[in-house]
Design a protein around this motif. Structure first.
Motif, PDB file in Angstrom:
ATOM      1  N   GLN A 217      38.716  31.610  45.977  1.00  0.00           N
ATOM      2  CA  GLN A 217      38.367  32.212  44.795  1.00  0.00           C
ATOM      3  C   GLN A 217      37.771  33.407  45.238  1.00  0.00           C
ATOM      4  O   GLN A 217      38.613  34.172  44.112  1.00  0.00           O
ATOM      5  CB  GLN A 217      36.969  31.190  44.357  1.00  0.00           C
ATOM      6  CG  GLN A 217      37.630  29.893  43.547  1.00  0.00           C
ATOM      7  CD  GLN A 217      35.925  29.054  43.781  1.00  0.00           C
ATOM      8  OE1 GLN A 217      35.242  29.370  42.648  1.00  0.00           O
ATOM      9  NE2 GLN A 217      34.895  28.464  44.178  1.00  0.00           N
ATOM     10  N   LEU A 218      37.306  33.818  46.122  1.00  0.00           N
ATOM     11  CA  LEU A 218      37.424  35.184  47.276  1.00  0.00           C
ATOM     12  C   LEU A 218      38.517  36.654  46.813  1.00  0.00           C
ATOM     13  O   LEU A 218      38.288  37.647  45.992  1.00  0.00           O
ATOM     14  CB  LEU A 218      36.739  35.410  47.925  1.00  0.00           C
ATOM     15  CG  LEU A 218      36.133  37.361  48.551  1.00  0.00           C
ATOM     16  CD1 LEU A 218      35.310  38.083  46.991  1.00  0.00           C
ATOM     17  CD2 LEU A 218      35.289  36.979  49.738  1.00  0.00           C
ATOM     18  N   ILE A 219      39.526  35.546  47.099  1.00  0.00           N
ATOM     19  CA  ILE A 219      40.576  36.479  47.331  1.00  0.00           C
ATOM     20  C   ILE A 219      41.392  36.584  45.355  1.00  0.00           C
ATOM     21  O   ILE A 219      41.672  37.285  45.252  1.00  0.00           O
ATOM     22  CB  ILE A 219      41.930  34.986  48.151  1.00  0.00           C
ATOM     23  CG1 ILE A 219      41.289  35.205  49.241  1.00  0.00           C
ATOM     24  CG2 ILE A 219      43.274  36.240  47.954  1.00  0.00           C
ATOM     25  CD1 ILE A 219      42.512  35.120  50.999  1.00  0.00           C
ATOM     26  N   GLU A 220      41.021  35.359  45.119  1.00  0.00           N
ATOM     27  CA  GLU A 220      41.916  35.379  43.771  1.00  0.00           C
ATOM     28  C   GLU A 220      40.464  37.048  43.439  1.00  0.00           C
ATOM     29  O   GLU A 220      41.660  37.582  41.445  1.00  0.00           O
ATOM     30  CB  GLU A 220      41.683  34.442  42.979  1.00  0.00           C
ATOM     31  CG  GLU A 220      42.673  33.264  43.183  1.00  0.00           C
ATOM     32  CD  GLU A 220      42.569  32.387  42.514  1.00  0.00           C
ATOM     33  OE1 GLU A 220      41.720  31.866  41.541  1.00  0.00           O
ATOM     34  OE2 GLU A 220      42.330  30.831  42.945  1.00  0.00           O
ATOM     35  N   PHE A 221      39.555  37.147  43.338  1.00  0.00           N
ATOM     36  CA  PHE A 221      38.763  37.990  42.446  1.00  0.00           C
ATOM     37  C   PHE A 221      39.272  39.083  42.671  1.00  0.00           C
ATOM     38  O   PHE A 221      39.621  40.068  42.118  1.00  0.00           O
ATOM     39  CB  PHE A 221      37.279  38.017  43.167  1.00  0.00           C
ATOM     40  CG  PHE A 221      35.747  38.904  42.553  1.00  0.00           C
ATOM     41  CD1 PHE A 221      36.077  39.684  41.567  1.00  0.00           C
ATOM     42  CD2 PHE A 221      35.568  39.840  43.206  1.00  0.00           C
ATOM     43  CE1 PHE A 221      35.219  40.580  41.307  1.00  0.00           C
ATOM     44  CE2 PHE A 221      34.864  40.691  43.401  1.00  0.00           C
ATOM     45  CZ  PHE A 221      34.935  40.917  42.077  1.00  0.00           C
ATOM     46  N   LEU A 222      39.486  38.844  43.876  1.00  0.00           N
ATOM     47  CA  LEU A 222      39.727  41.071  44.962  1.00  0.00           C
ATOM     48  C   LEU A 222      41.113  41.683  44.234  1.00  0.00           C
ATOM     49  O   LEU A 222      41.271  42.225  43.521  1.00  0.00           O
ATOM     50  CB  LEU A 222      39.721  40.532  46.126  1.00  0.00           C
ATOM     51  CG  LEU A 222      38.189  40.429  47.023  1.00  0.00           C
ATOM     52  CD1 LEU A 222      38.000  40.119  48.667  1.00  0.00           C
ATOM     53  CD2 LEU A 222      37.459  41.398  46.766  1.00  0.00           C
ATOM     54  N   ASP A 223      41.963  40.042  44.063  1.00  0.00           N
ATOM     55  CA  ASP A 223      43.276  40.483  43.311  1.00  0.00           C
ATOM     56  C   ASP A 223      43.633  40.977  41.862  1.00  0.00           C
ATOM     57  O   ASP A 223      44.025  41.433  41.731  1.00  0.00           O
ATOM     58  CB  ASP A 223      44.136  39.322  43.480  1.00  0.00           C
ATOM     59  CG  ASP A 223      44.831  38.960  45.340  1.00  0.00           C
ATOM     60  OD1 ASP A 223      45.305  39.556  45.646  1.00  0.00           O
ATOM     61  OD2 ASP A 223      45.786  37.895  44.953  1.00  0.00           O
ATOM     62  N   SER A 224      41.738  40.603  41.605  1.00  0.00           N
ATOM     63  CA  SER A 224      42.243  40.568  39.791  1.00  0.00           C
ATOM     64  C   SER A 224      41.739  42.464  39.617  1.00  0.00           C
ATOM     65  O   SER A 224      41.895  42.636  38.602  1.00  0.00           O
ATOM     66  CB  SER A 224      41.424  39.816  38.599  1.00  0.00           C
ATOM     67  OG  SER A 224      39.500  40.324  39.329  1.00  0.00           O
ATOM     68  N   LEU A 225      41.401  43.225  40.718  1.00  0.00           N
ATOM     69  CA  LEU A 225      40.603  44.102  40.537  1.00  0.00           C
ATOM     70  C   LEU A 225      41.349  45.274  41.099  1.00  0.00           C
ATOM     71  O   LEU A 225      42.366  46.518  39.880  1.00  0.00           O
ATOM     72  CB  LEU A 225      39.643  44.572  41.760  1.00  0.00           C
ATOM     73  CG  LEU A 225      38.603  43.635  42.102  1.00  0.00           C
ATOM     74  CD1 LEU A 225      37.013  44.411  42.784  1.00  0.00           C
ATOM     75  CD2 LEU A 225      37.837  43.944  40.351  1.00  0.00           C
ATOM     76  N   GLN A 226      42.949  44.777  41.383  1.00  0.00           N
ATOM     77  CA  GLN A 226      43.538  45.691  41.209  1.00  0.00           C
ATOM     78  C   GLN A 226      43.554  47.158  41.768  1.00  0.00           C
ATOM     79  O   GLN A 226      43.843  48.462  41.296  1.00  0.00           O
ATOM     80  CB  GLN A 226      44.381  46.050  39.895  1.00  0.00           C
ATOM     81  CG  GLN A 226      45.375  44.867  38.991  1.00  0.00           C
ATOM     82  CD  GLN A 226      45.563  44.688  37.751  1.00  0.00           C
ATOM     83  OE1 GLN A 226      45.537  45.788  36.784  1.00  0.00           O
ATOM     84  NE2 GLN A 226      46.534  43.647  37.772  1.00  0.00           N
ATOM     85  N   VAL A 227      42.728  46.771  42.829  1.00  0.00           N
ATOM     86  CA  VAL A 227      42.480  47.954  43.723  1.00  0.00           C
ATOM     87  C   VAL A 227      42.708  48.070  45.171  1.00  0.00           C
ATOM     88  O   VAL A 227      42.967  46.256  45.312  1.00  0.00           O
ATOM     89  CB  VAL A 227      41.507  48.513  43.742  1.00  0.00           C
ATOM     90  CG1 VAL A 227      40.674  48.819  41.705  1.00  0.00           C
ATOM     91  CG2 VAL A 227      40.390  47.937  44.400  1.00  0.00           C
ATOM     92  N   THR A 228      42.794  48.943  45.817  1.00  0.00           N
ATOM     93  CA  THR A 228      43.206  49.081  47.358  1.00  0.00           C
ATOM     94  C   THR A 228      41.667  48.821  48.333  1.00  0.00           C
ATOM     95  O   THR A 228      40.860  49.784  47.790  1.00  0.00           O
ATOM     96  CB  THR A 228      44.562  49.852  48.535  1.00  0.00           C
ATOM     97  OG1 THR A 228      45.697  49.775  47.601  1.00  0.00           O
ATOM     98  CG2 THR A 228      44.207  49.187  49.761  1.00  0.00           C
ATOM     99  N   CYS A 229      41.457  47.700  48.856  1.00  0.00           N
ATOM    100  CA  CYS A 229      40.216  48.060  49.262  1.00  0.00           C
ATOM    101  C   CYS A 229      40.170  48.208  50.816  1.00  0.00           C
ATOM    102  O   CYS A 229      40.923  48.006  51.966  1.00  0.00           O
ATOM    103  CB  CYS A 229      39.131  46.407  49.520  1.00  0.00           C
ATOM    104  SG  CYS A 229      39.065  46.153  47.286  1.00  0.00           S
ATOM    105  N   THR A 230      39.019  49.424  51.409  1.00  0.00           N
ATOM    106  CA  THR A 230      38.706  48.994  52.759  1.00  0.00           C
ATOM    107  C   THR A 230      37.223  47.838  52.493  1.00  0.00           C
ATOM    108  O   THR A 230      36.274  48.430  52.408  1.00  0.00           O
ATOM    109  CB  THR A 230      38.329  50.370  53.280  1.00  0.00           C
ATOM    110  OG1 THR A 230      39.454  51.880  53.486  1.00  0.00           O
ATOM    111  CG2 THR A 230      37.451  50.510  55.033  1.00  0.00           C
ATOM    112  N   ALA A 231      37.464  47.207  53.645  1.00  0.00           N
ATOM    113  CA  ALA A 231      36.675  45.814  54.037  1.00  0.00           C
ATOM    114  C   ALA A 231      35.626  45.832  54.935  1.00  0.00           C
ATOM    115  O   ALA A 231      36.152  46.779  56.088  1.00  0.00           O
ATOM    116  CB  ALA A 231      37.238  44.715  53.775  1.00  0.00           C
TER     117      ALA A 231
END
Length: 243
Positions: A211-225
């Motif tokens: 669920q977290l990966i799906e949410f992050l994908d939906s943001l359509q940005v590149t993250c530094t985590a």
């Protein structure tokens, strides 16, 4: 050298756990603290408050805007945690969202309202392992101290204070399916993971990580985590690359 006793009331030494052992383990876990009281309520209290620092990171009051002007809470998923009488002796059976005896834990993130292309995006997470309380507290402190609003001037900010609330409530490393979530943020397919004959791909993905990966994908940005308080211990959230 001190010898550590290897006796454990569940399972047989040298043998992997099956459904019966996992069920026994799950049935013995007890709630020891409240995710709703410690994480959910403070997040919504924060959003409803008018003053959380002045935006320069020093905690001085007097900002002309409220926290809610820059940030929003997103429920990106829900964790339906079955009671043991729902498992039929198998904790790996996916719980139904309609199960009446399930406890529901909302999966929450706080993010900048506007994710702009000209700003880099920072992802901060805590609570990948439920027993690592410092990560949860660190993520919440980042939000409440004024630091989030300061960095919002320079970054898109996404904060997930508690990735695994089931483990947080029970102060456990594992999730309910007796899986360590530390390596569950894996983009490789099950086939490729099994190609080396090492680890089953199904075990590397959990309901929390999916669920977290799906949410992050939906943001359509590149993250530094950064996994607050856990990167030094091998936390894998810093390995996620969101395209």
């Amino acid at each position: 050298m001190v010898k550590v006793p290897l006796d454990y009331p569940i399972g047989t030494p040298g043998q992997s756990w099956g459904p019966s052992e996992k069920y026994t383990w799950l049935s013995s876990r007890q709630v020891r603290r409240s995710y709703h009281d410690d994480v959910v309520r403070p997040l919504y209290d924060l959003l409803s408050s008018d003053d959380h620092g002045d935006g320069d990171g020093d905690g001085v009051e007097g900002s002309s805007t409220s926290f809610s002007t820059d940030f929003e809470i997103v429920q990106y998923g829900e964790l339906h945690v079955p009671r043991c009488d729902d498992c039929d002796g198998d904790v790996n059976r996916p719980p139904s969202s309609s199960t009446k005896t399930s406890n529901s834990l909302p999966l929450l993130a706080v993010k900048s309202k506007s994710l702009t292309a000209f700003k880099p995006t920072v992802l901060i997470t805590g609570g990948t392992h439920g027993y690592e309380t410092s990560g949860v507290l660190g993520a919440l402190s980042f939000l409440t101290s004024g630091k989030a609003r300061y960095y919002h001037n320079y970054f898109n900010v996404v904060v997930v204070p508690c990735v695994c609330p089931w483990g947080y409530e029970r102060v456990e490393r594992w999730v309910a399916e007796a899986v360590d979530p530390n390596r569950s943020f894996e983009r490789a397919s099950s086939d490729s993971l099994n190609g080396g004959g090492s680890v089953s791909g199904e075990l590397l993905r959990t309901r929390e990580s999916n669920q977290l990966i799906e949410f992050l994908d939906s943001l359509q940005v590149t993250c530094t985590a950064a996994n607050v308080g856990e990167v030094s211990n091998g936390g894998m959230m810093d390995a996620i690359n969101i395209n």
